[in-house]
Design a protein around this motif. Structure first.
Motif, mmCIF file in Angstrom:
data_model
loop_
_atom_site.group_PDB
_atom_site.id
_atom_site.type_symbol
_atom_site.label_atom_id
_atom_site.label_comp_id
_atom_site.label_asym_id
_atom_site.label_seq_id
_atom_site.Cartn_x
_atom_site.Cartn_y
_atom_site.Cartn_z
ATOM 1 N N ASP A 105 -8.972 -0.380 0.436
ATOM 2 C CA ASP A 105 -9.288 -1.218 -0.721
ATOM 3 C C ASP A 105 -10.700 -0.985 -1.241
ATOM 4 O OD1 ASP A 105 -6.819 -2.474 -0.960
ATOM 5 O OD2 ASP A 105 -7.339 -4.087 0.424
ATOM 6 N N TYR A 146 0.832 -1.200 0.000
ATOM 7 C CA TYR A 146 0.000 0.000 0.000
ATOM 8 C C TYR A 146 0.867 1.251 0.000
ATOM 9 C CZ TYR A 146 -3.923 -3.007 1.354
ATOM 10 O OH TYR A 146 -4.884 -3.981 1.384
ATOM 11 N N GLY A 184 -6.172 2.000 -2.284
ATOM 12 C CA GLY A 184 -6.052 0.585 -1.999
ATOM 13 C C GLY A 184 -4.821 -0.040 -2.619
ATOM 14 N N ARG A 185 -4.600 -1.298 -2.321
ATOM 15 C CA ARG A 185 -3.411 -2.001 -2.795
ATOM 16 C C ARG A 185 -3.382 -2.078 -4.317
ATOM 17 N NH1 ARG A 185 -1.831 -7.422 0.293
ATOM 18 N NH2 ARG A 185 -4.116 -7.634 0.122
#
Length: 399
Positions: free
Chosen positions: A123, A60, A83-84
């Protein structure tokens, strides 16, 4: 580490600290803070900060900020802007995540990313901001005071409500220009309720989610919690913990259950990871204030126990009460509480709900989780599906 008003840690404080927050084990290895120039203190965790130690390692983005309170404390704040998977809209709604006492922001991050509330929020398209209250490892800084100065530790949760929360809200609003969703656990709910009752935060607040809310402590049911609370109002002695745990019928080997109730859904490895970094330091005054809340049965400012001292601070012989019915009736609120919680006992949560009974229709959402105790809301393996999914829906429905 628990710091007294003289700047020294006190083993005696450990028991009750654990009772009212998130540090369910015997405090050990206490030592005086090591300070360096300018009043800053070397963190006990990674010197790179919470971003590097807990967030970027999972893929992240993370940014470090400082929020300076009006009384000079420099608070470390982490921002997870996306988010990732990255990408997505740049017009994201900010969420402020606040821990409880004896914890810091990393308390939300001990589970896997897909089970940790801040990362779940990121996310799902939110701009996430994680706070670290004054005195904790990354927020042991001040514009003029060193942690070795007794004045650095002269505060209770009154100051967290009056200064820490507004400082972080101001920072987030300044950087985003948006109103802020708030989510707190345990003492993180107490200070939000107190602050809102005095008209603070409202102009920058979008909505508030309170997990295991603590406003009244009349019905604490664990023997350890009751005895520890009473002891903080009397003489504090170095062998307090040993004497407490020698009492018949008290099991001090499982503080998690002994203080917070029988948590249903914790992973042993997660708890072990949690305990490696806890308890975080707080002030003796903060702990005494919490014990006063148990004794007095209501939410009031710190009681100096001497009428003249109270008169000097408040203009009255008794400390003012936080009137929770003064919380604006149009503030969107989500409350989630557990049937097994020995700290945010269901009877005490009902007292809180009674004080909110005039809330506008549709502005108060309540969730009851029969099997949950205090720590399940923070670290429960199934909290994502049971509680966090409801928090997400609540935030997404606010406009």
């Amino acid at each position: 580490m628990i710091m007294s008003a003289s700047g020294f840690p006190s083993l005696a404080l450990g028991c009750f600290l654990l009772a009212l927050v998130v540090a369910p084990h015997v405090v050990h290895g206490l030592s005086r803070s090591l300070t360096q120039g300018g009043g800053a203190v070397a963190p006990s965790a990674s010197a790179a900060g919470l971003c590097a130690s807990e967030i970027t390692i999972h893929g992240y983005q993370c940014q470090e900020f400082d929020a300076v309170t009006k009384d000079g404390y420099i608070l470390s704040v982490q921002r997870i802007p996306e988010g990732r998977a990255g990408g997505g809209s740049t017009n994201k709604q900010p969420v402020f995540v606040q821990h409880g006492v004896l914890a810091d922001g990393s308390a939300w991050l001990v589970n896997l990313p897909e089970q940790s509330l801040p990362l779940i929020l990121a996310d799902n398209g939110f701009d996430v901001w994680i706070a670290n209250s004054r005195g904790t490892q990354f927020s042991r800084r001040h514009t003029s005071l060193s942690p070795s100065n007794p004045k650095f530790w002269d505060w209770s949760w009154d100051e967290l409500a009056a200064f820490d929360l507004p400082a972080v809200f101001d920072l987030i609003h300044e950087k985003t220009g948006k109103k802020v969703h708030y989510v707190g656990h345990s003492l993180g709910t107490t200070i939000a309720l107190a602050s809102l009752s005095e008209g603070k935060l409202v102009d920058k607040l979008q909505s508030v989610a309170l997990l295991s809310p603590v406003a009244y402590l009349t019905h604490i049911t664990t023997a350890l919690g009751i005895i520890a609370a009473r002891s903080f109002l009397g003489e504090l002695v170095a062998d307090f913990l040993e004497a407490l745990c020698a009492r018949p019928g008290l099991d001090c080997y499982d503080f998690l259950t002994a203080f917070s109730g029988p948590n249903c859904c914790l992973n042993v490895s997660t708890v072990d990871l949690f305990l490696k970094n806890y308890p975080q330091s707080t002030s003796m005054k903060n702990l005494v204030h919490l014990s006063q809340t148990v004794r007095d049965g209501g939410l009031a400012k710190y009681n100096y126990e001497i009428a003249d001292f109270n008169m000097e601070h408040y203009g009255d012989a008794r400390p003012p009460v936080y009137n929770l019915s003064n919380i604006p009736h149009n503030v969107s609120m989500f409350l989630s509480y557990g049937g097994q919680d020995a700290l945010a006992d269901p009877k005490d949560v009902q007292l809180l709900l009674d004080s909110l009974k005039l809330h506008d229709v549709g502005k108060l959402t309540v969730q009851f989780v029969k099997d949950y105790a205090h720590m399940d809301f923070l670290m429960g393996l199934n909290a994502k599906d049971i509680v966090y999914s409801q928090v997400l829906s609540f935030f997404k429905n606010q406009h």
